[in-house]
Write a protein that holds these residues in place. Structure first.
Motif, short mmCIF file in Angstrom:
data_model
loop_
_atom_site.label_atom_id
_atom_site.label_comp_id
_atom_site.label_asym_id
_atom_site.label_seq_id
_atom_site.Cartn_x
_atom_site.Cartn_y
_atom_site.Cartn_z
N LYS A 186 0.82 -1.21 0.00
CA LYS A 186 0.00 0.00 0.00
C LYS A 186 0.86 1.26 0.00
N GLN A 187 1.99 1.20 0.65
CA GLN A 187 2.88 2.35 0.67
C GLN A 187 3.48 2.62 -0.70
N MET A 188 3.84 1.55 -1.41
CA MET A 188 4.49 1.71 -2.71
C MET A 188 3.50 2.01 -3.84
N LYS A 189 2.29 1.40 -3.77
CA LYS A 189 1.31 1.51 -4.86
C LYS A 189 1.95 1.09 -6.19
N PRO A 190 2.42 -0.15 -6.28
CA PRO A 190 3.22 -0.55 -7.43
C PRO A 190 2.44 -0.63 -8.74
N PHE A 191 3.17 -0.38 -9.82
CA PHE A 191 2.65 -0.62 -11.16
C PHE A 191 2.94 -2.07 -11.51
N CYS A 192 1.89 -2.84 -11.74
CA CYS A 192 2.03 -4.27 -12.02
C CYS A 192 1.53 -4.56 -13.43
N TYR A 193 2.38 -5.15 -14.23
CA TYR A 193 2.05 -5.48 -15.61
C TYR A 193 1.74 -6.96 -15.70
N GLY A 194 0.63 -7.28 -16.36
CA GLY A 194 0.23 -8.68 -16.43
C GLY A 194 -0.20 -9.13 -17.80
N LEU A 195 0.10 -10.38 -18.09
CA LEU A 195 -0.48 -11.09 -19.22
C LEU A 195 -1.37 -12.17 -18.63
N THR A 196 -2.63 -12.07 -18.88
CA THR A 196 -3.54 -13.07 -18.35
C THR A 196 -4.63 -13.32 -19.37
N ASN A 197 -5.40 -14.37 -19.18
CA ASN A 197 -6.46 -14.68 -20.13
C ASN A 197 -7.62 -13.71 -19.96
N TYR A 198 -8.39 -13.54 -21.03
CA TYR A 198 -9.46 -12.54 -21.01
C TYR A 198 -10.55 -12.88 -20.01
N ILE A 199 -10.63 -14.15 -19.58
CA ILE A 199 -11.62 -14.54 -18.59
C ILE A 199 -11.26 -13.98 -17.21
N ALA A 200 -9.97 -13.93 -16.91
CA ALA A 200 -9.51 -13.54 -15.58
C ALA A 200 -9.06 -12.09 -15.49
N ALA A 201 -8.98 -11.39 -16.62
CA ALA A 201 -8.38 -10.05 -16.62
C ALA A 201 -9.12 -9.08 -15.72
N ASN A 202 -10.42 -9.06 -15.77
CA ASN A 202 -11.19 -8.09 -15.00
C ASN A 202 -10.99 -8.29 -13.49
N LEU A 203 -11.11 -9.52 -13.02
CA LEU A 203 -10.95 -9.77 -11.59
C LEU A 203 -9.51 -9.51 -11.17
N SER A 204 -8.54 -9.89 -11.99
CA SER A 204 -7.13 -9.66 -11.66
C SER A 204 -6.86 -8.17 -11.47
N ALA A 205 -7.36 -7.35 -12.37
CA ALA A 205 -7.17 -5.91 -12.27
C ALA A 205 -7.85 -5.37 -11.02
N ASN A 206 -9.06 -5.83 -10.74
CA ASN A 206 -9.80 -5.34 -9.58
C ASN A 206 -9.16 -5.77 -8.27
N VAL A 207 -8.56 -6.96 -8.23
CA VAL A 207 -7.85 -7.40 -7.03
C VAL A 207 -6.69 -6.45 -6.74
N LEU A 208 -5.91 -6.11 -7.77
CA LEU A 208 -4.79 -5.20 -7.56
C LEU A 208 -5.27 -3.80 -7.17
N LEU A 209 -6.30 -3.32 -7.82
CA LEU A 209 -6.83 -2.01 -7.47
C LEU A 209 -7.35 -1.98 -6.04
N ALA A 210 -7.91 -3.09 -5.58
CA ALA A 210 -8.47 -3.16 -4.23
C ALA A 210 -7.42 -2.96 -3.15
N VAL A 211 -6.18 -3.35 -3.44
CA VAL A 211 -5.12 -3.22 -2.43
C VAL A 211 -4.22 -2.02 -2.69
N GLY A 212 -4.54 -1.24 -3.72
CA GLY A 212 -3.79 -0.02 -3.95
C GLY A 212 -2.74 -0.07 -5.04
N ALA A 213 -2.65 -1.18 -5.76
CA ALA A 213 -1.70 -1.30 -6.87
C ALA A 213 -2.34 -0.81 -8.17
N GLY A 214 -1.50 -0.58 -9.18
CA GLY A 214 -1.99 -0.13 -10.47
C GLY A 214 -1.69 -1.14 -11.56
N PRO A 215 -2.69 -1.80 -12.12
CA PRO A 215 -2.46 -2.83 -13.13
C PRO A 215 -2.52 -2.31 -14.57
#
Length: 261
Positions: free
Chosen positions: A19-48
């Motif tokens: 939360k202190q860092m708010k990291p930029f996280c780059y991902g390659l994931t399948n289109y089925i999981a992309a939305n939840l993956s992004a929302n999980v990172l946003l929920a903890v303060g990261a930027g996907p």
């Protein structure tokens, strides 16, 4: 083997670091999981950022704070792109997570591409029991993306994966197990409905990347990702049905406070 959970200060400290860092996280994931993956990172303060637009695999792969690669992204991008992202992370010193979705389930050409990514030394590998057993050279018995084995059955194979590849190996299940080949941790809890929400396992890989971005101790960061995930699921238990559970899980994840006593 040591058991850890949200109640342990070292777990909450890892979330505080993210939360202190708010990291930029780059991902390659399948289109089925992309939305939840992004929302999980946003929920903890990261930027996907997710996908292989133009030169993203080289530019973002080498300069993000952390990268996660879900092998099922091969559904919508090519082997060269996924390898470039892994290569860029490795050469850029960026911690990265490999999720070898469906490896060992009988798709030989696909498996070969997934295994080729090991050349780029993932910081951590996560998967279900069938995937981790297959990655270690055993018969995981995977059926598509689903496991036929339990996380307990995968434990003897984890140290082999960690030791031979030089990584942190993590298997998800009723109990999650994480090892660097020397020390093994267990994380219990969670909710069975995580197995009934599309992309929940894949999104754990994204959270692992976020935790690794600012980690002093990589294995503790990976353990913390599992413990935070399990605690959020525990707190969402009152939700009715799998749809409400998915929303409640994200809500609880966003509300988790590392300063809790």
């Amino acid at each position: 083997m040591k058991e850890l959970s949200w109640t342990d200060p070292e777990i909450r400290n890892e979330l505080a670091r993210l939360k202190q860092m708010k990291p930029f996280c780059y991902g390659l994931t399948n289109y089925i999981a992309a939305n939840l993956s992004a929302n999980v990172l946003l929920a903890v303060g990261a930027g996907p950022a997710i996908g292989t637009a133009m030169d993203w695999p080289s530019a973002f792969g080498g300069h993000a704070h952390a990268v996660w690669i879900n092998a099922a992204s091969l559904m919508s991008c090519g082997p060269d792109e996924i390898r470039l992202a892994a290569k860029s992370a490795h050469e850029g010193g960026v911690p990265w997570v490999l999720d070898p979705v469906a490896v060992g389930a009988g798709a030989v050409e696909y498996d070969a591409v997934v295994r080729s990514l090991l050349e780029f030394k993932p910081t951590a590998i996560r998967g279900n029991a069938s995937e981790l057993i297959a990655l270690a050279g055993g018969d995981g018995g995977g059926q598509g993306v689903e496991t036929t084995m339990t996380s307990d059955q995968a434990v003897p194979f984890l140290a082999k994966v960690a030791g031979e590849i030089g990584t942190i190996a993590a298997v998800s299940g009723a109990v999650d197990y994480i090892t660097d080949g020397t020390t093994t941790y267990a994380v219990g809890g969670g909710d069975v409905r995580l197995t009934q929400v599309t992309g929940a396992g894949c999104s754990l890989g994204a959270l692992m990347a976020g935790m690794l971005a600012n980690a002093e101790d990589p294995i503790m960061a990976v353990v913390a990702a599992h413990a935070v995930y399990a605690e959020a699921a525990n707190r969402a238990k009152s939700a009715i049905g799998t749809g409400n559970f998915a929303v409640a899980f994200l809500d609880q994840l966003s509300l988790m406070d590392p300063s809790e006593a």
